[in-house]
Design an enzyme around this catalytic site. Structure first.
Site, PDB file in Angstrom:
ATOM      1  N   ASP A   1       0.816  -1.211   0.000  1.00  0.00           N
ATOM      2  CA  ASP A   1       0.000   0.000   0.000  1.00  0.00           C
ATOM      3  C   ASP A   1       0.853   1.267   0.000  1.00  0.00           C
ATOM      4  O   ASP A   1       1.360   1.681   1.041  1.00  0.00           O
ATOM      5  CB  ASP A   1      -0.925  -0.026   1.230  1.00  0.00           C
ATOM      6  CG  ASP A   1      -1.916   1.116   1.223  1.00  0.00           C
ATOM      7  OD1 ASP A   1      -1.990   1.860   0.213  1.00  0.00           O
ATOM      8  OD2 ASP A   1      -2.635   1.284   2.237  1.00  0.00           O
TER       9      ASP A   1
ATOM     10  N   ASP B   1      -1.693   5.091  -5.612  1.00  0.00           N
ATOM     11  CA  ASP B   1      -2.069   4.315  -4.437  1.00  0.00           C
ATOM     12  C   ASP B   1      -2.283   2.839  -4.768  1.00  0.00           C
ATOM     13  O   ASP B   1      -3.362   2.450  -5.226  1.00  0.00           O
ATOM     14  CB  ASP B   1      -3.346   4.921  -3.840  1.00  0.00           C
ATOM     15  CG  ASP B   1      -3.829   4.191  -2.605  1.00  0.00           C
ATOM     16  OD1 ASP B   1      -3.121   3.283  -2.120  1.00  0.00           O
ATOM     17  OD2 ASP B   1      -4.920   4.522  -2.113  1.00  0.00           O
TER      18      ASP B   1
END
Ligand code: NAG
Ligand code: NAG
Ligand code: NAG
Length: 428
Positions: A92, A290
């Site tokens: 992440d 992201d």
């Protein structure tokens, strides 16, 4: 005396041979990642090296598994603790703190009890620890007693929150030069998982936080002088790889844009949305990279523009259909097998970064469409306003596929290069 000299010489020759071997393995396998082999030499000492960590090979390279659909995430397996236990972590770049499901005890954990991380008293970090301070922005409440346990909470845009305590433990890692590391790193022991929102959290043991704050794994490794603060990933339909450190930056192939240093995420901008290479009238986009997001989210107005263009292209060629995978889908006369079957119905969007240099991030149909188990094609771009993303546009996994994407926190830039991410680092 003579013996010692002899010994030293041998040692150097062996070391040299290892270095040559390693650099051959690395450049050979990374060449395989790019479409036109033979160009873009791997630079052993690229322009990314302003700081102290200079030895070639001081990067961590990790194979990544996962896909956008049907799985919805990409993960690496890291071992934590002494003796170490393996944890599958969702990679992440949109968050900072790494966390794992943790028996402290736990409510909402999805792992069987024996696979949870079990902290000992000595693992808990106190509030006064700088990592704890980095996690709590100055405005948010911080602990009153500096010796109190450091707690954390991470809220995800569309799947609930995770709460727990910050702990530190050993992470055995292998550098690409063959040296083993066993740094003590801080991470979250998550013992309250709250599932909110439409998309359940991934089924992984936790999340690998690769964001840019001091608390992220990449910043901690660089803070300890072990790797440079550079994160790279290459994701495909069949996994890919992730690296921490600056050894794999193919400088001559990269397109770079500046990081927006006032954003706490990896963001870049302003960007303009193009369709078939032409302006759409959508400008000044703030764009966040992201990997924690499966799909790409655009603010309502931009999303509407994309919908309009796609629908106009399709006009009557494909039929609208309901599919539980995503909100907007179409079917053909026969079920589709892959995006290749439909790509001729669609066009390429791109983001033109209008900052220092005029550069583009191409979004071909593969970067915004999926073909579902039902054989329908669905739009992998979603309405960010609906999930409360404010004015941010989030470029998720779907649009980051088939590119080597590098977050260079040493030089505050983000770059990408088209790549075949199924190539692997062999020999380790
Ligand atoms: C590998 O790199 C690390 C960090 O730069 C260094 O400490 C170590 O000595 C290197 N190992 C070898 C075998 O060169
Ligand atoms: C940079 O980030 C800040 C904070 O999120 C944001 O307000 C600003 O619009 C961004 N700048 C650009 C050019 O995207
Ligand atoms: C996006 O979501 C917002 C909030 O739910 C809604 O008001 C808006 O109409 C949506 N935009 C589109 C293009 O569907």
């Amino acid at each position: 005396m003579a013996e010692m000299v002899d010994h030293k010489m041998k040692g150097r020759i062996v070391a040299l041979m290892i270095m040559v071997l390693i650099s051959q393995v690395l450049s050979a396998s990374l060449h395989g990642c790019f479409t036109a082999p033979g160009q873009g030499q791997l630079r052993k000492r690229s322009a990314v090296h302003p700081t102290a960590v200079n030895a070639f090979g001081s990067s961590v390279f990790l194979p990544v598994s996962g896909n956008v659909y049907p799985l919805g995430y990409y993960s690496v397996t890291l071992r934590i603790g002494n003796p170490p236990k393996p944890f599958e972590l969702d990679i992440d770049t949109g968050s900072d703190l790494t966390w794992v499901q943790c028996d402290a005890p736990c409510t909402g954990c999805t792992l069987p009890p024996d696979r949870l991380y079990k902290p000992a008293k000595k693992n808990f970090l106190a509030c006064k620890d700088p990592i704890c301070a980095a996690l709590h922005s100055p405005k948010s409440h911080h602990c009153e007693n500096p010796n109190e346990k450091c707690s954390f909470q991470v809220d995800y845009a569309d799947h609930g929150s995770v709460l727990g305590f910050v702990v530190s433990d050993y992470f055995p890692l292998l550098l690409v030069n063959g040296s083993g590391l066993n740094p003590l790193l801080a991470f979250g022991c998550a013992n309250r998982l709250q599932n909110g929102g439409p998309h359940p959290p991934p089924t992984t043991a936790g999340v690998l936080g690769l964001g840019k704050s001091k608390a992220s794994i990449s910043s901690q490794l660089s803070g300890l002088g072990l790797t440079q603060n550079v994160v790279g990933h290459c994701l495909s339909g069949q996994g890919g790889f992730l690296f921490l450190g600056a050894d794999f930056v193919p400088e001559s192939r990269m397109t770079w844009t500046l990081q927006n240093s006032s954003d706490k995420h990896y963001s870049s901008g302003p960007a303009e949305l193009l369709f078939r290479g032409k302006p759409t009238g959508v400008n000044d986009l703030n764009v966040i990279f992201d990997t924690g997001s499966t799909y790409t989210y655009l603010t309502s107005k931009v999303y509407q523009t994309v919908l309009d263009r796609v629908r106009k292209d399709l006009s009557g060629k494909l039929q609208v259909v309901k599919d539980k995978a995503l909100p907007i889908c179409w079917k053909g006369t026969r079920p589709f097998e892959s995006v290749q079957d439909v790509r001729h119905y669609f066009n390429t969007f791109s983001l033109r970064f209008t900052g220092a240099r005029d550069i583009q991030l191409q979004l071909p149909p593969e970067a915004y469409l999926i073909v579902t188990e039902q054989g329908n094609v669905c739009l992998g771009i979603l309405n960010g306003t609906e999930v409360g993303l404010g004015s941010s546009n989030v470029i998720g996994d779907i649009s980051l596929q088939d590119k080597l994407v590098i977050y260079d926190n040493e030089n505050l830039r983000i770059g990408w290069a088209v790549a075949d991410c199924t190539c692997q680092l062999s020999g380790f």
